[in-house]
Design a protein around this motif. Structure first.
Motif, PDB file in Angstrom:
ATOM      1  N   LEU A  85      -6.362  -0.885   5.549  1.00  0.00           N
ATOM      2  CA  LEU A  85      -5.136  -0.985   4.748  1.00  0.00           C
ATOM      3  C   LEU A  85      -4.422   0.363   4.682  1.00  0.00           C
ATOM      4  N   ASP A  86      -5.182   1.451   4.595  1.00  0.00           N
ATOM      5  CA  ASP A  86      -4.558   2.777   4.602  1.00  0.00           C
ATOM      6  C   ASP A  86      -3.919   3.068   5.962  1.00  0.00           C
ATOM      7  N   GLY A 112     -16.359  -3.420   2.408  1.00  0.00           N
ATOM      8  CA  GLY A 112     -15.271  -3.110   1.486  1.00  0.00           C
ATOM      9  C   GLY A 112     -14.553  -1.833   1.873  1.00  0.00           C
ATOM     10  N   ARG A 128     -10.485  -1.347   3.121  1.00  0.00           N
ATOM     11  CA  ARG A 128      -9.595  -0.357   2.486  1.00  0.00           C
ATOM     12  C   ARG A 128      -9.120   0.677   3.490  1.00  0.00           C
ATOM     13  N   ARG A 129     -10.003   1.065   4.403  1.00  0.00           N
ATOM     14  CA  ARG A 129      -9.618   2.038   5.435  1.00  0.00           C
ATOM     15  C   ARG A 129      -8.499   1.493   6.308  1.00  0.00           C
ATOM     16  N   GLY A 138      -4.095  -2.419  -5.318  1.00  0.00           N
ATOM     17  CA  GLY A 138      -5.065  -1.966  -6.297  1.00  0.00           C
ATOM     18  C   GLY A 138      -5.197  -2.913  -7.466  1.00  0.00           C
ATOM     19  N   LEU A 140      -5.269  -6.473  -3.146  1.00  0.00           N
ATOM     20  CA  LEU A 140      -6.160  -5.346  -2.899  1.00  0.00           C
ATOM     21  C   LEU A 140      -5.363  -4.125  -2.440  1.00  0.00           C
ATOM     22  N   ALA A 141      -4.369  -4.349  -1.594  1.00  0.00           N
ATOM     23  CA  ALA A 141      -3.526  -3.248  -1.145  1.00  0.00           C
ATOM     24  C   ALA A 141      -2.784  -2.593  -2.308  1.00  0.00           C
ATOM     25  N   ARG A 179       0.842  -1.206   0.000  1.00  0.00           N
ATOM     26  CA  ARG A 179       0.000   0.000   0.000  1.00  0.00           C
ATOM     27  C   ARG A 179       0.877   1.255   0.000  1.00  0.00           C
TER      28      ARG A 179
END
Length: 480
Positions: free
Chosen positions: A459-460, A452, A456-457, A66, A63-64, A24
């Motif tokens: 991972l950030d 979802g 993602r949150r 993209g 996913l990290a 990420r």
């Protein structure tokens, strides 16, 4: 800058999470980055767009980055079926089932597919972040290794070694690893990371310098424990613990001995309205549960024997008499039926086992394995679901006339006449927010998260955590 490899001093030191965070962070810097794990051992698999399967940790790492998961990201996946044997999946396809002692003879044939997959990723991206498996200190397994130093040397990828201070003895972990490596393998290591630190990291300054002095390797940082990791998909069944906020919907999941694809539970674990417990070996199913989930299994008949040995078959019948409901997913669905036949011995000894008899269906194991992403509609509520199928076996019977779902208008799964027992081959469906909300509402719950967005949150947040505690510029500069 093309590739760098994260290896660990042992299993479960946090390699997968660090790789996800680094992926990420690299993507934020404008790099095209991909994850890669030469060999993984897990029954928690993800179905890829190209119709294969890889370890779910690599799907999260994708996913990290993209990216959509691809079979090249984990070219060798070992899926344990017994204590001594595993299914071998190469570039997404099952090629054999072997005993542990026989796998060593197979490994020399696997290095080339591993290198081919790695090269394709390397050609397509600015950076590949590679994750090792287990530990390079297991030098008894070094011959024909494809997971750690064998791969690193074959592909000429520099290595960063991770030690887990939370389990204690981190100085010995790192210094001891260097001590048992041969000179060629040790030369591949360019630095180390201390992971899962609790408290004031300055208290470890002397230990950090001692490791640098003893090994000659450069320290790249001390990473504090990351509590939010519990909100990301679990890689290992041992990571599954009580979830949710102690809410009104009380769910129990049976921790089968060969539990597989337990990512079904991930959205439920973090729902505030859900109180989720894992029922482990030797424990009874709690009497206060609204729903009991029988999850997937890599050895359905074997785990059916395990289930009965715990007395869970008796508990399930008592649970239903009290008005509780049961959901069987994949192997759990097969167990709910009247019989499970495996005439060819695909999952174990050939034969037929009586099922739990809670659904009027019968299953026959077949050699064909179904691997597909699936869009469906939940038949009772009309809610759309997205999931995947990863199973062998065909299930038929009168209760299939009351399907759990519709796939392209075709019935899928089964529901008992009283509606209390449900079965489906669809994994991952609780990640669909509308379906999850409708399903939990039948138990008085109100789903409150966008799953979802939540993943993602976190991972950030993980990338922020990595950037704050590691010398990411130096680490990426090591990439070769």
């Amino acid at each position: 800058m093309t590739a760098v490899m994260i290896q660990g001093c042992g299993s479960n030191v946090g390699k997968s999470l660090l790789v996800a965070g680094l992926c990420r962070a690299a993507r934020r810097r404008g790099l095209s980055v991909a994850p890669f794990k030469p060999q993984n051992m897990s029954n928690n698999a993800a179905v890829t767009l190209d119709g294969g399967e890889i370890g779910r940790a690599q799907a999260l790492q994708a996913l990290a980055c993209g990216l959509q998961p691809h079979t090249d990201m984990n070219p060798v996946l070992l899926k344990p079926e017994t204590d001594t044997g595993a299914q071998v999946v190469v570039q997404g396809r099952r090629v054999a089932t072997v005993r542990a002692r026989d796998y060593a003879r197979l490994k020399p044939q696997l290095l080339q597919p591993v290198l081919d997959s790695f090269q394709r990723l390397r050609d397509a991206h600015d950076l590949v972040i590679v994750e090792g498996a287990g530990s390079p200190a297991e030098v008894n397994l070094r011959a024909d290794d494809i997971a750690n130093m064998g791969f690193a040397r074959a592909a000429n990828v520099p290595v960063i070694l991770v030690g887990d201070i939370d389990r204690g003895g981190v100085i010995a972990q790192i210094v001891g690893t260097q001590a048992v490596l041969d000179d060629g393998d040790a030369a591949m290591v360019r630095g180390f990371i201390i992971n899962k630190f609790r408290g004031d990291p300055r208290l470890f300054d002397d230990g950090y310098r001692l490791i640098e002095d003893r090994t000659g390797w450069r320290g790249l940082g001390v990473v504090p424990f990351f509590p939010e990791a519990s909100r990301l998909p679990a890689e290992d069944a041992l990571d599954l613990t009580r979830g949710g906020g102690g809410g009104p919907v009380r769910i129990a999941c049976l921790a089968l001995s060969r539990i597989a694809n337990f990512d079904d539970l991930d959205p439920l674990r973090i729902e505030p309205c859900v109180d989720l417990v894992m029922v482990r070996q030797g424990e009874a199913i709690p009497g206060d549960r609204d729903l009991v989930i029988i999850p997937g299994s890599k050895s359905t008949r074997g785990d059916l024997d395990f289930l009965r040995a715990q007395g869970w078959d008796i508990d399930l019948r008592a649970h239903i008499r009290r008005g509780g409901q049961v959901l069987g997913i994949c192997g759990g669905y097969q167990m709910l039926g009247r019989t499970i036949a495996d005439p060819e011995g695909i999952e174990g000894p050939a034969g037929e086992s009586p099922g739990l008899g809670l659904l009027d269906v019968r299953t026959v194991m077949t050699a064909d394995k179904r691997l597909t992403r699936t869009d469906a509609v939940h038949a009772p509520t009309g809610q759309k679901m997205q999931g995947y199928e990863i199973h062998i076996g065909r299930t038929e019977g009168p209760d299939c006339a009351r399907p759990f779902a519709l796939v392209d208008g075709r019935p899928e799964g089964a529901i008992s006449p009283d509606g209390r027992v449900m079965g489906s081959y669809l994994h991952g469906i609780f990640g669909s927010d509308g379906f999850r909300a409708a399903f939990l509402s039948r138990f008085g719950g109100s789903a409150g998260i966008d799953y979802g967005f939540e993943v993602r949150r976190v991972l950030d947040l993980l990338a922020d955590h990595v950037e704050a505690n590691l010398d990411v510029d130096r680490l990426l500069g090591i990439a070769n």
